[in-house]
Scaffold this motif. Structure first.
Motif: not given
Length: 323
Positions: A86-96, A100-103
């Motif tokens: 989940a932590v690693l996926m959060t990193a991907l969300f922030y960078d991709l 507005k949709d990074s969370k």
């Protein structure tokens, strides 16, 4: 390093964070890594403590940043033993994702679907860099493998590059992790091994004023002695600094072999520090060998009977642990 010491030896900057010293082996390693990243793979890069893994990752990321077909993501979480998928996926969300949709969504099924859609939408290869990955839990490694497969099945390309101590490489080769290790591309970073003298001269050339030469600071014999005893940039930078401080204190310039012998730790290559460079402390070895930590400590200090010592050495060598 004190300014008085730097002035005495003609240094214009300290010896750390100087730049990147690239060997032929490292150039070839980068050439091998880039096509692996474009294919959507689980990649492991291992190297001993202080060999230059983090610096190499920064250099690789800089090269990849100029590519138009790769998007770079990085996990910045510090407590790697607590890092979950989940932590690693959060990193991907922030960078991709857009700001507005990074969370990411909190529900797992919705989170995975949204991330896979983001990866597919990129229409580029995505690579997630995870440093100090030797501390990741084995269940997290399995989940990373599954996420890469899901991205591939969804029409996207996700690679995860794990960098860590040789413990990471050994873990991936264990039969219990065959499901992951057999699908991972494992590379070894040798750092400056075989190039120690060249590295010392390069390092000094980068740090001294233009009207100085490396031999004004340290003799050729002392450079050769350091290169013989030390193997990583971290060790060389540390002991060069100590040598300059000692040389300033006793009024010696250039640094001689005698000064190096004075400051070089006699236990630098003892069993315990060697194992720590590979990522194994007493507690970790105890868990791996299924013995008590007290017995590991006795083994490290040569206090076990010869037969038991040999038995533990044989077990460790089978696991790829140098002893």
């Amino acid at each position: 390093m004190l300014s008085d010491v730097m002035n005495y030896f003609g240094l214009k900057r300290t010896l750390d964070y100087v730049g990147y010293f690239e060997t032929e082996e490292q150039t070839n390693l980068f050439k091998e890594l880039q096509p692996q990243i474009r294919q959507g793979r689980l990649i492991a890069l291992s190297g001993v403590v202080g060999c230059g893994k983090t610096t190499a990752l920064q250099r690789l990321q800089s090269e990849l940043a100029s590519s138009k077909d790769i998007i770079i993501s990085r996990s910045l979480a510090v407590e790697k033993d607590k890092v979950s998928l989940a932590v690693l996926m959060t990193a991907l969300f922030y960078d991709l994702a857009t700001e507005k949709d990074s969370k990411p969504p909190t529900q797992s099924e919705q989170r995975e679907r949204k991330l896979l859609a983001l990866i597919q939408k990129c229409r580029k290869s995505v690579v997630l860099f995870v440093d100090e990955a030797h501390d990741l839990h084995h269940s997290t490694l399995k989940q990373i493998k599954r996420l890469i497969e899901l991205a591939r099945h969804n029409g996207g390309t996700l690679s995860v590059l794990l960098a860590g101590h040789p413990k990471l490489k050994n873990d991936l080769r264990r039969p219990s992790l065959e499901e992951i290790g057999a699908r991972a591309s494992v590379f070894q970073l040798e750092g400056i091994r075989g190039y120690q003298q060249e590295y010392i001269k390069w390092l000094l050339s980068e740090c001294i004023h233009d009207d100085y030469l490396p031999y004004d600071l340290i003799t050729d014999e002392a450079i050769a002695f350091l290169a013989e005893r030390l193997t990583t940039p971290l060790q060389i930078e540390h002991y060069l600094r100590l040598a300059f401080e000692e040389g300033y204190k006793v009024g010696t310039k250039p640094i001689t072999t005698g000064v190096i012998e004075e400051i070089l730790s006699l236990s630098i290559n003892d069993l315990e520090p060697r194992l720590i460079r590979y990522g194994y402390n007493a507690k970790g070895l105890a868990n791996l060998l299924n013995i008590k930590t007290t017995e590991v400590n006795s083994f490290l200090h040569g206090q076990l009977p010869p037969g038991r010592t040999q038995d533990l050495r044989d077990q460790m060598l089978k696991m790829g642990i140098p002893c």
